[in-house]
Design a protein around this motif. Sequence first.
Motif, PDB file in Angstrom:
ATOM      1  N   PHE A 289       0.684 103.385   2.241  1.00  0.00           N
ATOM      2  CA  PHE A 289       1.325 102.300   1.487  1.00  0.00           C
ATOM      3  C   PHE A 289       0.274 101.591   0.653  1.00  0.00           C
ATOM      4  N   ARG A 290       0.618 101.300  -0.611  1.00  0.00           N
ATOM      5  CA  ARG A 290      -0.269 100.510  -1.473  1.00  0.00           C
ATOM      6  C   ARG A 290       0.491  99.271  -1.935  1.00  0.00           C
TER       7      ARG A 290
ATOM      8  N   GLY B 122       5.986 101.925   9.966  1.00  0.00           N
ATOM      9  CA  GLY B 122       5.431 103.258  10.183  1.00  0.00           C
ATOM     10  C   GLY B 122       4.239 103.598   9.318  1.00  0.00           C
ATOM     11  N   VAL B 123       3.684 102.619   8.596  1.00  0.00           N
ATOM     12  CA  VAL B 123       2.524 102.863   7.746  1.00  0.00           C
ATOM     13  C   VAL B 123       1.270 102.979   8.600  1.00  0.00           C
ATOM     14  N   LYS B 124       0.444 103.986   8.309  1.00  0.00           N
ATOM     15  CA  LYS B 124      -0.787 104.229   9.061  1.00  0.00           C
ATOM     16  C   LYS B 124      -2.035 103.748   8.329  1.00  0.00           C
ATOM     17  N   ALA B 125      -1.986 103.686   6.994  1.00  0.00           N
ATOM     18  CA  ALA B 125      -3.186 103.322   6.235  1.00  0.00           C
ATOM     19  C   ALA B 125      -2.790 102.743   4.880  1.00  0.00           C
TER      20      ALA B 125
ATOM     21  N   HIS C 265       4.266 108.455  -1.850  1.00  0.00           N
ATOM     22  CA  HIS C 265       3.986 107.367  -0.922  1.00  0.00           C
ATOM     23  C   HIS C 265       4.674 106.071  -1.360  1.00  0.00           C
ATOM     24  N   ASN C 266       4.475 105.021  -0.580  1.00  0.00           N
ATOM     25  CA  ASN C 266       5.207 103.756  -0.703  1.00  0.00           C
ATOM     26  C   ASN C 266       4.446 102.734  -1.548  1.00  0.00           C
ATOM     27  N   HIS C 267       5.164 102.175  -2.558  1.00  0.00           N
ATOM     28  CA  HIS C 267       4.625 101.098  -3.391  1.00  0.00           C
ATOM     29  C   HIS C 267       5.637  99.959  -3.505  1.00  0.00           C
ATOM     30  N   THR C 268       6.504  99.853  -2.515  1.00  0.00           N
ATOM     31  CA  THR C 268       7.564  98.835  -2.360  1.00  0.00           C
ATOM     32  C   THR C 268       8.791  99.137  -3.220  1.00  0.00           C
ATOM     33  N   LEU C 269       9.867  98.454  -2.878  1.00  0.00           N
ATOM     34  CA  LEU C 269      11.116  98.613  -3.622  1.00  0.00           C
ATOM     35  C   LEU C 269      11.030  98.048  -5.035  1.00  0.00           C
ATOM     36  N   ASN C 270      10.489  96.823  -5.165  1.00  0.00           N
ATOM     37  CA  ASN C 270      10.611  96.093  -6.431  1.00  0.00           C
ATOM     38  C   ASN C 270       9.293  95.588  -6.999  1.00  0.00           C
ATOM     39  N   HIS C 271       8.161  96.008  -6.433  1.00  0.00           N
ATOM     40  CA  HIS C 271       6.850  95.671  -6.965  1.00  0.00           C
ATOM     41  C   HIS C 271       6.631  94.156  -7.053  1.00  0.00           C
ATOM     42  N   ARG C 272       6.995  93.446  -6.014  1.00  0.00           N
ATOM     43  CA  ARG C 272       6.819  91.999  -5.993  1.00  0.00           C
ATOM     44  C   ARG C 272       5.421  91.627  -5.477  1.00  0.00           C
TER      45      ARG C 272
END
Length: 312
Positions: free
Chosen positions: A223-224, A242-245, A184-191
């Motif tokens: 996404f977190r 496109g994130v659902k939750a 899952h998605n935790h962003t590109l650069n953790h900003r």
Amino acid sequence: MQLVRQKGKSARNAAFRRWWRFRIALAGLLVAALGSGCVGTTESAGEKPAPGRPGANAPQGAAGALAAYAEKLRRAEVARRAAAERWGLKKVPLIAPAPPAVKPEIKTRKGFEAGPGLPPVFTTVPTKEKIVFLTIDDGAEKDPRLLRMMSELRIPYSAFLSDYLVRDDHAYFEKMQDLGVTLHNHTLNHRYLPALSFAEQREEICGQQAVLEKRYGKRPELFRPPYGNYNAKTLRAAKSCGVKAVPLWAAEAFPDRMEWREWDRDLHPGDIILTHFRGREDWNGTMPDMIRRVMKTITDKGYAVARLEDYL
């Protein structure tokens, strides 16, 4: 505590659960029967197999199929017990029940709202089952022992990845995905997202969506945000990508301790547990040490780890 209710319990869901429990009970009886020699064959009945028929010790028909299934379950349990001993767990992890036939309705936890129509933000999945969900963030440590340990113990988990930590070894997470873990998605650069503009937040989130789709073949729906921090712009950007939750967490695991969000410092049905891809440079221990710690807590309290994606 997130107190989101599942939509009315349907008769179908209740029937499914009764069927699943009956199946497990039947399998246990069959295992016991196999161990005591109660599953008969033509030889045990004083008969000899006809020419061209299977050997005297081959179970026949439906009874044979059930016996084979029970033997498969028995072997799997033996393997899990051996794995628990091999990896230093004092107790074998409990097995989660079958996922619900109808997934629960997820709503934003009270106090975490950022506006109507946005992806829900939550720390607990609504369920009455004694299950929790294990999630691992970022991707800094790439310990091959973690892959072996989780696979051998059959413990499900979900990974939330940041590209700046993952891109030096995409193959590690490909192996993880091949073992059944959802990425899952935790962003590109953790900003720190609340400090960014909408466009900058969207680049962090949508950019990681594109990377994960290109590398691993699927655009995530979960996404977190880094550090668990977000604002309304974060959730609008996530929705546009496109994130659902947006699952956060109720507890966090380390090799030497657990940290809790709730006042009672305890687990609850459906709680999401956070940990990180870390090693001795950051922790007083390794990733296998962390798994031993968190699984001791989970198992001692009578909980099993379930697969998050089965409930969302």
